[in-house]
Design a protein around this motif. Structure first.
Motif, PDB file in Angstrom:
ATOM      1  N   ARG A 163       0.803  -1.215   0.000  1.00 40.62           N
ATOM      2  CA  ARG A 163       0.000   0.000   0.000  1.00 40.62           C
ATOM      3  C   ARG A 163       0.841   1.273   0.000  1.00 40.62           C
ATOM      4  O   ARG A 163       0.302   2.370  -0.033  1.00 40.62           O
ATOM      5  CB  ARG A 163      -0.942   0.031   1.216  1.00 40.62           C
ATOM      6  CG  ARG A 163      -1.967  -1.087   1.299  1.00 40.62           C
ATOM      7  CD  ARG A 163      -2.923  -1.138   0.117  1.00 40.62           C
ATOM      8  NE  ARG A 163      -3.567   0.101  -0.227  1.00 40.62           N
ATOM      9  CZ  ARG A 163      -4.705   0.550   0.304  1.00 40.62           C
ATOM     10  NH1 ARG A 163      -5.314  -0.158   1.205  1.00 40.62           N
ATOM     11  NH2 ARG A 163      -5.245   1.687  -0.089  1.00 40.62           N
ATOM     12  N   ASP A 208       0.754   3.638  -4.168  1.00 37.90           N
ATOM     13  CA  ASP A 208      -0.177   2.617  -3.674  1.00 37.90           C
ATOM     14  C   ASP A 208      -0.570   1.696  -4.835  1.00 37.90           C
ATOM     15  O   ASP A 208      -1.699   1.713  -5.312  1.00 37.90           O
ATOM     16  CB  ASP A 208      -1.410   3.295  -3.059  1.00 37.90           C
ATOM     17  CG  ASP A 208      -2.363   2.298  -2.425  1.00 37.90           C
ATOM     18  OD1 ASP A 208      -2.032   1.093  -2.372  1.00 37.90           O
ATOM     19  OD2 ASP A 208      -3.450   2.732  -1.980  1.00 37.90           O
ATOM     20  N   GLY A 212      -3.262  -0.750  -3.986  1.00 36.65           N
ATOM     21  CA  GLY A 212      -4.577  -0.104  -4.045  1.00 36.65           C
ATOM     22  C   GLY A 212      -5.081   0.003  -5.476  1.00 36.65           C
ATOM     23  O   GLY A 212      -6.274  -0.099  -5.740  1.00 36.65           O
ATOM     24  N   ARG A 237      -5.963   6.965   2.798  1.00 40.54           N
ATOM     25  CA  ARG A 237      -6.381   6.119   1.668  1.00 40.54           C
ATOM     26  C   ARG A 237      -7.778   5.546   1.865  1.00 40.54           C
ATOM     27  O   ARG A 237      -8.442   5.187   0.906  1.00 40.54           O
ATOM     28  CB  ARG A 237      -5.412   4.951   1.488  1.00 40.54           C
ATOM     29  CG  ARG A 237      -3.969   5.358   1.276  1.00 40.54           C
ATOM     30  CD  ARG A 237      -3.119   4.122   0.982  1.00 40.54           C
ATOM     31  NE  ARG A 237      -1.711   4.344   1.250  1.00 40.54           N
ATOM     32  CZ  ARG A 237      -0.920   5.104   0.516  1.00 40.54           C
ATOM     33  NH1 ARG A 237      -1.402   5.713  -0.531  1.00 40.54           N
ATOM     34  NH2 ARG A 237       0.351   5.255   0.822  1.00 40.54           N
ATOM     35  N   ARG A 246      -6.851   5.835  -5.380  1.00 44.73           N
ATOM     36  CA  ARG A 246      -5.839   5.222  -4.515  1.00 44.73           C
ATOM     37  C   ARG A 246      -4.441   5.569  -5.047  1.00 44.73           C
ATOM     38  O   ARG A 246      -3.522   5.842  -4.290  1.00 44.73           O
ATOM     39  CB  ARG A 246      -6.039   3.699  -4.512  1.00 44.73           C
ATOM     40  CG  ARG A 246      -6.533   3.044  -3.216  1.00 44.73           C
ATOM     41  CD  ARG A 246      -7.517   3.787  -2.404  1.00 44.73           C
ATOM     42  NE  ARG A 246      -8.785   3.997  -3.069  1.00 44.73           N
ATOM     43  CZ  ARG A 246      -9.773   4.743  -2.592  1.00 44.73           C
ATOM     44  NH1 ARG A 246      -9.643   5.382  -1.437  1.00 44.73           N
ATOM     45  NH2 ARG A 246     -10.883   4.894  -3.243  1.00 44.73           N
TER      46      ARG A 246
END
Lengths: 472, 303
Positions: free
Chosen positions: A178, A185, A188, B127, B160
């Protein structure tokens, strides 16, 4: 046998490569009815080395492919139309389970509920709980960023993934995280990429401690509006339920007429299933608060279930509602859209009107706490006229959800089914940026081509290999 | 939000997203790199930015959308954390970013750097609290991934990707945030000479404290070394947590404001110091900032 099939058989053995149409038929659809496509080949690696070997063979042959878990997806994402299907159900080892760190490292084919069963002796569970959890795989959950009723409190799949080893479509193996210790990220970005960025070799997920106390409440309402508005009141009061689900009269009727009967009042217009969990004293205070709040919000009755057997029965009706609808018609078209919670009542009225206008029956059973609608239509998709009516109704429902400031999918993914709505949801520049993100992971555009983001939105995709334009 | 520029000579403060697009387009056309700044509150990332123009996001300020019943809010990147806290607090809500640093910092910088704080484990990291955003990337494209709803898996997750990318992929202009109700009871305790094993168990246990923070007391006007513990929830939950906490050491109540001090003085070193420039990371950069005009050098990226 083609040279590709032969090369794949060298990696996994001849018995784990299917090439004859008769044997491939079982892989021609996922759980979305009405869309079917036959793969040209199916290959079933059993180990990380075999998986990496398979992907490298596919890369060497410049062959597009689709990774598939249990095929429980609801957006057509796992369909492989004339290309190779890589089935991951044999990769089902739990590689590590650390009760102190509260993590587990698993292969992609591990079934969601199996992981929770393995964690149970340690007082832990895997929190994301899609309704297909008895069958769906962790790898598939990663691909779709799957949700479930308990995401309201515990978060979706991405919130529970720590790291993953990925084989990129070109065969390179990378580890993603992450970026909490520095770095983009990329994990993600990967989670929820619908198999378009690569294939999970193994993944480390977080395990959640079992709550000390769990209480489930069933509130029944004589109007859907009142039930929908009650959800906003619960959340606004500062209570964070573990789950907050709404079922309408059509769903209640289907459930109560089935073997999954849960004791929902048949004469209710809607029921709310509300669960609170946590440390015992706080939960009991929440139950008292919730009971009063739901009654004030218009509930005709509130039933409180402390006993595990009673709770399981209340949940069975919710979790098996899709199955119960199977009694009504041969197929069930399950839709997935999200609207701002405060507009639920208005959207449910709109959906009802759309159903009436198109002569289809809409059963609503959904995650009300986060505004995640599931308007389902039991139907016969093999009847072209009925299929057209269902499609028209679903299109109008999606348009209404977008107009309300919502999204076309909360947890099922875009797949093929919702590609047509992406232009209404995102600007051309945003879709192009999504294509560019895909380009980072899969510049050859061979991983699950034609899914998730419409190819016409990809401005720089000029040099599409011959034969792949339009499906790339 | 970024370290001091090497040779910055110009500062521009676009007052609209269109103006921001123009700034980036000009920068690409003239190959003059940009140093992106919020309130310029944030510590250096450890590397100088090779830029001659500073772009301040401070004029993209204000809350554009807030429906308390939805627990969602949209604001400009230049909105300060203090403004966010004031608007949500009026409805008994918050966006519990509560990052290291102070509330004069901007929402945009917090998200761009993914700066968490002492409550991140329990209340969510940046996040997890960003639902969607609007941004201008290094190609001067306006990009708006995600949305305002709390659950959304449509399209690839650029939200993200941009969160925590330190302005090296795109300049954030608007953020769509998830809010939460503030706990009805919220209290903090200083535990001097506590039982480390018990406090560790308490932090991981069913009472779910908002924070169990090991710290020195001197920098916060307290004695010795110890733990600051914050409890939040309904009254019964907090009372029960407090009883368990009593078994962990001698407790003294402290004002909630002590956490402002913690956020200011206990910040860990920046993750930007050790940025892994893997081949995949380089490819991401090349797709979104092919000219290398957004914060070049900040993350130790080679010239």
């Amino acid at each position: 046998m083609s040279s590709l099939a032969a090369a794949l058989a060298d990696v996994v053995g001849g018995a784990q490569v299917l090439a004859r149409p008769a044997t491939l038929h079982v892989y021609r659809s996922d759980a979305l009815p009405g869309l079917r496509a036959l793969p040209s080949l199916a290959v079933f690696p059993a180990t990380p080395d075999e998986l990496i070997g398979v992907i490298r063979v596919l890369a060497a042959h410049d062959a597009p492919f689709v990774a598939r878990g249990a095929g429980t997806g609801l957006s057509g994402g796992a369909l492989a139309d004339g290309i190779t299907l890589v089935g991951l159900h044999r990769m089902r080892r739990i590689l590590a389970l650390d009760p102190v760190a509260r993590t587990a490292t698993v292969e992609p084919g591990v079934v969601n509920a199996t992981l929770t069963r393995a964690a149970a002796p340690h007082g832990l569970h895997y929190a994301p709980d899609p309704s297909s959890q008895a069958a769906c795989t962790i790898g598939g959950n990663i691909a779709e960023n799957a949700g479930g009723p308990h995401c309201l409190k515990y978060g979706v799949t991405l919130d529970h993934v720590v790291a993953a080893t990925i084989v990129l479509p070109d065969g390179e193996v990378v580890t993603l995280d992450r970026g909490d210790e520095g770095g983009y990220d990329l994990l993600g970005a990967f989670v929820g990429s619908e198999g378009c960025f690569g294939v999970v070799v193994d993944v480390t997920v977080r395990l959640t401690p079992d709550p000390e106390r769990i209480v489930t409440l069933l509130a029944d309402f004589t109007s859907v509006d009142t039930a929908a508005d009650a959800t906003s009141q619960v959340v606004a009061a500062g209570i964070v339920p573990a789950a907050l689900e709404l079922m309408d009269a059509a769903t209640i009727g289907a459930v109560e007429s089935s073997v999954y009967a849960a004791g929902y009042p048949r004469d209710a217009a809607a029921v709310l299933l509300v669960e609170v969990d946590g440390a015992a004293d706080g939960v009991e205070a929440d139950v008292t608060h919730l009971t009063a709040l739901l009654r004030d919000a218009g509930a005709r009755g509130v039933r409180v279930a402390h006993d595990p057997a009673d709770r399981a029965r209340l949940w069975q009706g919710r979790k098996k509602a899709f199955g119960a609808m199977g009694r009504i018609a041969p197929h069930l078209v399950v839709q997935d859209a999200v609207v701002p919670r405060t507009r639920l009542a208005e959207l449910l009225r709109t959906i009802e009107g759309i159903g009436v206008r198109h002569g289809v029956r809409v059963c609503n059973v959904f995650h009300a706490g986060d505004g995640n609608l599931h308007p389902n239509i039991p139907c016969d998709t093999d009847d072209p006229a009925e299929a057209a009516r269902v499609h028209a109704a679903m299109s109008e429902i999606m348009t209404a959800c977008i107009a309300a400031g919502g999204s076309i999918t909360g947890e099922h993914g875009v797949g093929i089914d919702k590609l047509g709505y992406m232009d209404a949801l995102f600007t051309p520049e945003t879709l192009d940026a999504m294509c560019r993100l895909r380009e980072v992971f899969d510049p050859g555009r061979r991983a699950n081509p034609g899914k998730a983001v419409p190819v016409h939105a990809c401005r720089e995709w000029h040099a599409v290999p011959a034969g792949r334009r339009g499906v790339a | 939000m970024t370290g001091a520029p090497t040779t910055s000579s110009v500062t521009v403060t676009p007052t609209s997203v269109d103006a921001m697009v123009d700034v980036v387009r000009d920068a690409v056309a003239t190959t003059r790199p940009l140093r992106i700044a919020g309130a310029e509150q944030w510590p250096a990332a450890g590397h100088p930015v090779r830029a001659t123009i500073t772009v301040r996001c401070s004029a993209l300020r204000g809350i554009s959308h807030y429906t308390p019943g939805d627990l969602t809010l949209s604001c400009g990147a230049g909105t300060t954390l203090a403004e966010l806290d004031e608007a949500t607090g009026a409805n008994g809500q918050w966006c519990p970013l509560l990052p290291w640093g102070d509330d004069a910092g901007t929402v945009g910088a917090t998200i761009a750097t993914a700066t968490a704080g002492p409550f991140a484990e329990r209340l969510g990291r940046p996040r997890q609290l960003v639902l969607g955003l609007e941004a201008v990337d290094g190609r001067a494209q306006r990009i708006s991934p995600g949305g305002r709803v709390v659950k959304n898996v449509a399209g690839f997750d650029l939200t993200r990707l941009f969160t925590g990318s330190w302005g090296t992929l795109a300049i954030l202009t608007t953020l769509h945030l998830r809010l939460r109700a503030r706990p009805s009871v919220d209290e903090s305790w200083w535990i001097n000479d506590g039982d480390a094993a018990r406090l560790h168990a308490f932090a991981r246990g069913p009472h779910l404290p908002l924070a169990v923070h090991r710290t020195d007391g001197a920098s916060k006007g307290l004695d010795g070394e110890g733990w600051l513990v914050r409890l939040g929830g309904n009254r019964a939950a907090v009372e029960s947590a407090r009883e368990t906490l009593r078994g962990c050491g001698t407790m003294a109540p402290v004002a909630t404001e002590i956490w402002d001090r913690v956020r200011l003085v206990d910040a860990p070193s920046s993750p930007a110091l050790a940025w892994p420039w893997t081949p995949l990371a380089r490819r991401v950069r090349a797709q979104f900032d092919p000219s290398g005009i957004l914060n070049p050098g900040l993350l130790g990226d080679p010239e």
